[in-house]
Design an enzyme around this catalytic site. Sequence first.
Site, mmCIF file in Angstrom:
data_model
loop_
_atom_site.group_PDB
_atom_site.id
_atom_site.type_symbol
_atom_site.label_atom_id
_atom_site.label_comp_id
_atom_site.label_asym_id
_atom_site.label_seq_id
_atom_site.Cartn_x
_atom_site.Cartn_y
_atom_site.Cartn_z
ATOM 1 N N TYR A 142 0.827 -1.222 0.000
ATOM 2 C CA TYR A 142 0.000 0.000 0.000
ATOM 3 C C TYR A 142 0.854 1.263 0.000
ATOM 4 O O TYR A 142 0.404 2.314 -0.444
ATOM 5 C CB TYR A 142 -0.914 0.025 1.229
ATOM 6 C CG TYR A 142 -2.254 -0.636 1.028
ATOM 7 C CD1 TYR A 142 -2.331 -1.996 0.730
ATOM 8 C CD2 TYR A 142 -3.433 0.081 1.150
ATOM 9 C CE1 TYR A 142 -3.559 -2.608 0.556
ATOM 10 C CE2 TYR A 142 -4.668 -0.529 0.973
ATOM 11 C CZ TYR A 142 -4.723 -1.874 0.681
ATOM 12 O OH TYR A 142 -5.937 -2.477 0.518
ATOM 13 N N LYS A 192 3.257 -15.265 1.964
ATOM 14 C CA LYS A 192 3.604 -16.132 0.837
ATOM 15 C C LYS A 192 5.116 -16.319 0.848
ATOM 16 O O LYS A 192 5.817 -15.847 -0.053
ATOM 17 C CB LYS A 192 3.122 -15.501 -0.478
ATOM 18 C CG LYS A 192 1.619 -15.533 -0.677
ATOM 19 C CD LYS A 192 1.090 -16.860 -1.247
ATOM 20 C CE LYS A 192 1.496 -17.037 -2.685
ATOM 21 N NZ LYS A 192 1.060 -18.370 -3.187
ATOM 22 N N ASP A 224 -2.722 -18.047 0.404
ATOM 23 C CA ASP A 224 -3.734 -18.660 -0.479
ATOM 24 C C ASP A 224 -4.367 -19.874 0.200
ATOM 25 O O ASP A 224 -5.591 -20.052 0.185
ATOM 26 C CB ASP A 224 -3.125 -19.016 -1.848
ATOM 27 C CG ASP A 224 -1.876 -19.891 -1.759
ATOM 28 O OD1 ASP A 224 -1.288 -20.000 -0.663
ATOM 29 O OD2 ASP A 224 -1.481 -20.476 -2.792
ATOM 30 N N ASP A 248 -6.351 -7.210 3.670
ATOM 31 C CA ASP A 248 -7.487 -6.574 3.003
ATOM 32 C C ASP A 248 -8.393 -7.648 2.399
ATOM 33 O O ASP A 248 -9.611 -7.650 2.602
ATOM 34 C CB ASP A 248 -6.957 -5.622 1.925
ATOM 35 C CG ASP A 248 -8.072 -4.850 1.251
ATOM 36 O OD1 ASP A 248 -9.006 -4.417 1.954
ATOM 37 O OD2 ASP A 248 -8.009 -4.680 0.017
ATOM 38 N N ASP A 252 -12.174 -9.335 4.091
ATOM 39 C CA ASP A 252 -13.461 -9.315 3.367
ATOM 40 C C ASP A 252 -14.023 -10.734 3.291
ATOM 41 O O ASP A 252 -15.220 -10.955 3.479
ATOM 42 C CB ASP A 252 -13.285 -8.767 1.936
ATOM 43 C CG ASP A 252 -13.630 -7.286 1.835
ATOM 44 O OD1 ASP A 252 -13.513 -6.588 2.871
ATOM 45 O OD2 ASP A 252 -14.026 -6.834 0.747
HETATM 46 C C1 IPM Z 1 -10.495 -1.450 3.665
HETATM 47 C C2 IPM Z 1 -10.744 -0.790 2.352
HETATM 48 C C3 IPM Z 1 -9.607 0.188 2.097
HETATM 49 C C4 IPM Z 1 -8.338 -0.606 1.936
HETATM 50 C C5 IPM Z 1 -9.823 1.142 0.924
HETATM 51 C C6 IPM Z 1 -11.132 1.912 1.053
HETATM 52 C C7 IPM Z 1 -8.671 2.103 0.794
HETATM 53 O O1 IPM Z 1 -10.883 -1.749 1.340
HETATM 54 O O2 IPM Z 1 -10.409 -0.735 4.673
HETATM 55 O O3 IPM Z 1 -10.422 -2.678 3.702
HETATM 56 O O4 IPM Z 1 -8.029 -1.115 0.831
HETATM 57 O O5 IPM Z 1 -7.618 -0.729 2.925
HETATM 58 MG MG MG Z 2 -10.906 -3.751 2.064
#
Ligand code: IPM
Ligand code: MG
Length: 367
Positions: A142, A192, A224, A248, A252
């Site tokens: 990032y 990884k 993975d 990230d 999710d």
């Molecule tokens: C998260 C989001 C952020 C990230 C974006 C909005 C910059 O996806 O907080 O997970 O990628 O970190």
């Molecule tokens: Mg995210």
Amino acid sequence: MSNPSLLILPGDGIGPEVMAEVRKIIDWYGAKRGLVFDVSEDLVGGAAYDAHGTPLHDDTMAKAQAVDAVLLGAVGGPKYDVLDFSVKPERGLLRLRKEMDLFSNLRPAQCFDALADFSSLKKDVVAGLDIMIVRELTSGVYFGEPRGIFKEGNERVGINTQRYTESEIARVARSAFDLAMKRGKKLCSMEKANVMESGILWRDVVTEVSREYPEVELSHMYADAGAMQLTRWPKQFDVIVTDNLFGDLLSDLAAMLTGSLGMLPSASLGAPMENGRPKALYEPVHGSAPDIAGQGKANPIACILSFAMALRYSFDQGPEAARLESAVEKVLADGVRTADLMGPDGGVPVSTTEMGDAILAALDASL
Ligand code: IPM
Ligand code: MG
């Protein structure tokens, strides 16, 4: 002693709607529990861009550095897709994370009993699930340099750099081990190391740090394979620690195991300040949901639970955090549902404000 201070940054899309419900909860704690916060509010993301031409004004950055905790709603929306990368709403959030040095991002994935049927996975795979992903938040690909889009011969090349120092890995590892000590004493580190040197270093440093925590059972997994195991049998995990990008993705994935992205809070923590509290920003895991913004349909629970995390991690109010979490659980058990929580059988969803009011009523009933 002055009251603890909170900076509220509602942001874009559904951010302001869900944050309005959090404000009611904050007021409730002031009126009913004597927990009075000094609350200020400011702009972030697209809202800040509209007002100031930047997704985070320097004054707002300075305020965020000065308060005990920041509560953020969400940033972004299609309206801002055309903006230059440097002023996109997300840059405001990334600047907050970086300049406040919020290196440890706690993302719980917890399956509420009342919602176990909502997961796309079988109920017994997710029922009772309670895992914590610790995502490194201020380094890695990032932020690594070099980065950019460059010309190479007669074509363009896009470059981002995965970069981790030992101290960056060690500090997020420590925060994950500390959490594991307070939970199930099990930590799985994901990278990884089979393909990336940064992954080899990550594994090394996490192993070194583990010597300070002999009681914690440490395992390593390629990220993975970790994704695969998370969907196969997520209850094998307690705490997971991983880098910025894998975190990230995996958070999710873990969030969706619980069936409801609208339910999950997060805490981003930095080093302790002079008063002993960690620098901190709390935000829901969900985004700004522009498709439903302004319609009173949004689920405020993730944002409300983010405030519960603030009570626990910034203000040492574990029992009050638990009170708020129980109030949310009670409301769900009573069948109160926003539109995102309506099962296939339908029913009548409540609005954002009605959900907030139901949680307030449950808080009242807890006294
Ligand atoms: C998260 C989001 C952020 C990230 C974006 C909005 C910059 O996806 O907080 O997970 O990628 O970190
Ligand atoms: Mg995210």
